[in-house]
Motif scaffolding. Structure first.
Motif, short mmCIF file in Angstrom:
data_model
loop_
_atom_site.label_atom_id
_atom_site.label_comp_id
_atom_site.label_asym_id
_atom_site.label_seq_id
_atom_site.Cartn_x
_atom_site.Cartn_y
_atom_site.Cartn_z
N MET A 109 -5.74 -12.72 -20.32
CA MET A 109 -5.31 -11.80 -21.26
C MET A 109 -3.80 -11.81 -20.17
SD MET A 109 -6.25 -7.96 -22.71
CE MET A 109 -4.99 -7.02 -23.84
N SER A 110 -3.05 -11.86 -19.12
CA SER A 110 -2.26 -11.74 -18.58
C SER A 110 -1.58 -13.13 -18.57
CB SER A 110 -2.38 -10.56 -17.75
OG SER A 110 -3.37 -11.32 -16.72
N SER A 111 -0.67 -13.35 -18.62
CA SER A 111 -0.25 -14.34 -17.59
C SER A 111 0.74 -14.10 -16.34
CB SER A 111 1.48 -14.95 -18.14
OG SER A 111 2.55 -13.86 -18.75
N ASN A 112 0.09 -14.29 -15.04
CA ASN A 112 -0.04 -13.72 -14.33
C ASN A 112 1.04 -14.82 -13.30
OD1 ASN A 112 -0.30 -12.04 -11.96
ND2 ASN A 112 -2.70 -12.17 -12.14
N VAL A 113 2.30 -13.95 -13.00
CA VAL A 113 2.80 -14.78 -12.25
C VAL A 113 2.04 -14.45 -10.74
CG1 VAL A 113 4.26 -15.65 -11.28
CG2 VAL A 113 4.57 -15.62 -13.55
N SER A 114 2.34 -15.43 -9.55
CA SER A 114 2.27 -15.22 -8.29
C SER A 114 2.56 -14.66 -7.15
CB SER A 114 1.13 -16.54 -7.43
OG SER A 114 0.18 -16.05 -6.26
N TYR A 115 2.76 -13.57 -6.86
CA TYR A 115 3.69 -13.06 -5.40
C TYR A 115 2.82 -12.56 -4.44
CZ TYR A 115 6.31 -12.10 -10.01
OH TYR A 115 7.19 -12.59 -11.41
N THR A 116 3.28 -12.73 -3.72
CA THR A 116 2.72 -12.31 -2.49
C THR A 116 3.90 -11.16 -1.43
OG1 THR A 116 3.52 -13.94 -1.13
CG2 THR A 116 1.46 -14.73 -1.77
N VAL A 117 3.42 -10.86 -0.31
CA VAL A 117 3.81 -9.40 0.12
C VAL A 117 3.62 -10.60 2.02
CG1 VAL A 117 3.66 -7.23 -1.54
CG2 VAL A 117 1.63 -7.67 0.38
N ASP A 118 4.83 -9.66 2.84
CA ASP A 118 5.52 -9.69 4.09
C ASP A 118 5.79 -8.48 4.26
OD1 ASP A 118 6.04 -10.34 6.17
OD2 ASP A 118 7.20 -12.24 5.22
N GLU A 119 4.72 -7.75 5.05
CA GLU A 119 4.64 -6.63 5.82
C GLU A 119 5.39 -6.84 6.94
OE1 GLU A 119 1.08 -3.51 5.05
OE2 GLU A 119 0.81 -5.95 5.34
N ARG A 120 6.37 -6.01 7.32
CA ARG A 120 7.42 -6.03 8.42
C ARG A 120 7.23 -4.67 9.09
NH1 ARG A 120 9.36 -11.11 9.90
NH2 ARG A 120 8.04 -12.43 8.52
N GLY A 121 6.67 -3.99 10.49
CA GLY A 121 7.49 -3.37 11.33
C GLY A 121 5.87 -2.60 11.52
N ALA A 122 5.51 -1.68 11.94
CA ALA A 122 4.73 -0.96 11.89
C ALA A 122 4.76 0.03 10.98
CB ALA A 122 4.92 0.13 13.82
N SER A 123 2.74 0.34 10.84
CA SER A 123 2.75 1.44 9.04
C SER A 123 3.13 2.83 9.73
CB SER A 123 2.33 0.91 8.54
OG SER A 123 0.57 1.46 9.70
N ASN A 124 3.62 3.59 8.77
CA ASN A 124 3.69 5.10 9.78
C ASN A 124 4.72 5.24 10.22
OD1 ASN A 124 1.33 5.59 7.91
ND2 ASN A 124 -0.36 5.51 9.53
N SER A 125 5.70 4.45 9.99
CA SER A 125 7.35 4.41 11.01
C SER A 125 7.87 3.79 10.33
CB SER A 125 6.93 3.24 11.64
OG SER A 125 7.66 1.43 11.82
N LEU A 126 9.74 4.57 10.54
CA LEU A 126 10.87 4.28 10.02
C LEU A 126 10.72 3.26 10.08
CD1 LEU A 126 13.12 6.99 11.73
CD2 LEU A 126 11.80 7.28 9.60
N ASP A 127 10.58 1.74 10.41
CA ASP A 127 10.93 0.13 10.87
C ASP A 127 10.21 -0.38 9.41
OD1 ASP A 127 12.59 0.30 12.40
OD2 ASP A 127 11.35 0.61 13.87
N TYR A 128 8.77 0.43 9.03
CA TYR A 128 8.06 -0.34 8.15
C TYR A 128 8.61 -0.68 6.92
CZ TYR A 128 4.03 -0.82 5.70
OH TYR A 128 3.35 -1.68 4.54
N ARG A 129 8.50 -2.26 6.81
CA ARG A 129 9.19 -2.52 5.30
C ARG A 129 8.12 -3.46 4.82
NH1 ARG A 129 12.04 0.58 6.41
NH2 ARG A 129 14.32 1.12 6.56
N VAL A 130 8.16 -3.72 3.30
CA VAL A 130 6.52 -4.80 2.71
C VAL A 130 7.94 -5.61 1.40
CG1 VAL A 130 4.57 -4.77 0.45
CG2 VAL A 130 5.19 -2.87 2.45
N TYR A 131 8.16 -6.82 2.23
CA TYR A 131 8.93 -7.73 1.33
C TYR A 131 7.87 -8.51 0.83
CZ TYR A 131 12.69 -6.45 4.68
OH TYR A 131 13.81 -6.15 5.08
N PHE A 132 8.33 -9.23 -0.61
CA PHE A 132 8.22 -9.91 -1.48
C PHE A 132 8.44 -11.58 -1.54
CE2 PHE A 132 7.10 -5.80 -2.78
CZ PHE A 132 6.87 -5.27 -3.78
#
Length: 296
Positions: free
Chosen positions: A1-24
């Protein structure tokens, strides 16, 4: 039903910290901006949209697309140097939907909306996905629009677009805002209640709404999204960049596009996340607590 394009994430920095980021990254592994490089539509002919999930249902960390950072990763919102978490206004736990944004939209802070009489909030438009599955942070869902509600947050229009994942078991039955009450009785009432009271435990007043909290239908919501998409097009099409927002992208071929090697350098400049990297939340008991709220 959906034309699903694949994306992934790249987590950087420790979670629950000011440095945490999720890149695509796209299907080739090239870093992209989830705001600028993911198209608004998954299938425009069927009115199926791409939704970027910032906050999975039941979670409390207030995550958002970082509009002022290169490639616009997801990060946790910060106020007065502290990470932000929403409280649990009884009987709710965290966010009660999968919460995120539509890419390639922008609520223009110089535009006064004629229906709400308030300016935009300078962010991509917010999206609530009300399906049964708890999504993952950074997931890109294919959704259809059902309607919208409008908060007036500190004098700004803050649209909340109500959607359903096209793969949800109820997706075929839900086609407009009235269907939500028919097949999910009480859900819209709970949504309005949550937005009204969720800031009260932090000492803030109850939120206000345009239209007395009435949810507008699909056609109205689609026009709102179309307008914010046009605002975004104007934003990224204007040079030089007069906003304080970061417009770097890898797909648009405009003045703000960056080369592949430069996009990779942006991500690789951030520390890699280890599976063991997780900073304990400073006050977990406050995150777990239920807050009982009595409105005057």
């Amino acid at each position: 039903m959906s034309s699903n394009v694949s994306y992934t994430v790249d987590e950087r920095g420790a979670s629950n910290s000011l440095d945490y980021r999720v890149y695509f990254k796209d299907a080739t592994g090239q870093p992209i901006s989830p705001w600028h490089d993911i198209p608004l539509f998954s299938d425009q002919s069927k009115k199926i949209y791409n939704m970027v999930v910032e906050i999975p249902r039941w979670s409390n960390a207030k995550m958002e697309i970082a509009t002022a950072e290169p490639l616009n990763p997801i990060k946790q919102d910060v106020k007065k140097g502290a990470l932000r978490y929403v409280r649990n206004p009884f009987p709710h736990k965290g966010y009660i939907w999968n919460y995120g944004a539509f890419p390639q939209t922008w609520e223009d802070p110089t535009h006064v909306d004629p229906s709400t009489h308030a300016k935009g909030d300078n962010d991509p438009i917010d999206v609530l996905e009300i399906g049964q599955r708890v999504a993952n942070r950074g997931e890109v869902l294919q959704v259809k629009i059902l309607g919208t509600v409008a908060l007036i947050d500190e004098g700004e229009t803050d649209w909340k677009i109500i959607t359903i994942n096209v793969d949800d078991p109820l997706a075929e039955q839900l086609n407009d805002i009235d269907d939500v009450e028919k097949f999910m009785p009480g859900f819209l009432r709970a949504t309005i209640e949550w937005f009204k009271i969720y800031k009260i435990p932090d000492g803030k007043p109850a939120n206000e709404f345009a239209f007395n909290g009435e949810a507008k239908n699909r056609e109205f919501a689609e026009k709102v999204v179309e307008e914010t998409a046009n605002f975004w097009k104007a934003l990224v099409g204007k040079s030089p960049n007069e906003s304080k927002l970061d417009l770097k992208n890898t797909k648009l071929s405009n003045d703000y596009s960056v080369k592949v090697e430069d996009s990779k350098s942006i991500v690789e400049a951030k520390a890699v996340t280890s599976s063991l990297d997780k900073v304990p939340i400073a006050d977990q008991s406050a995150i777990d607590k239920w807050y009982y709220i009595k409105l005057n």
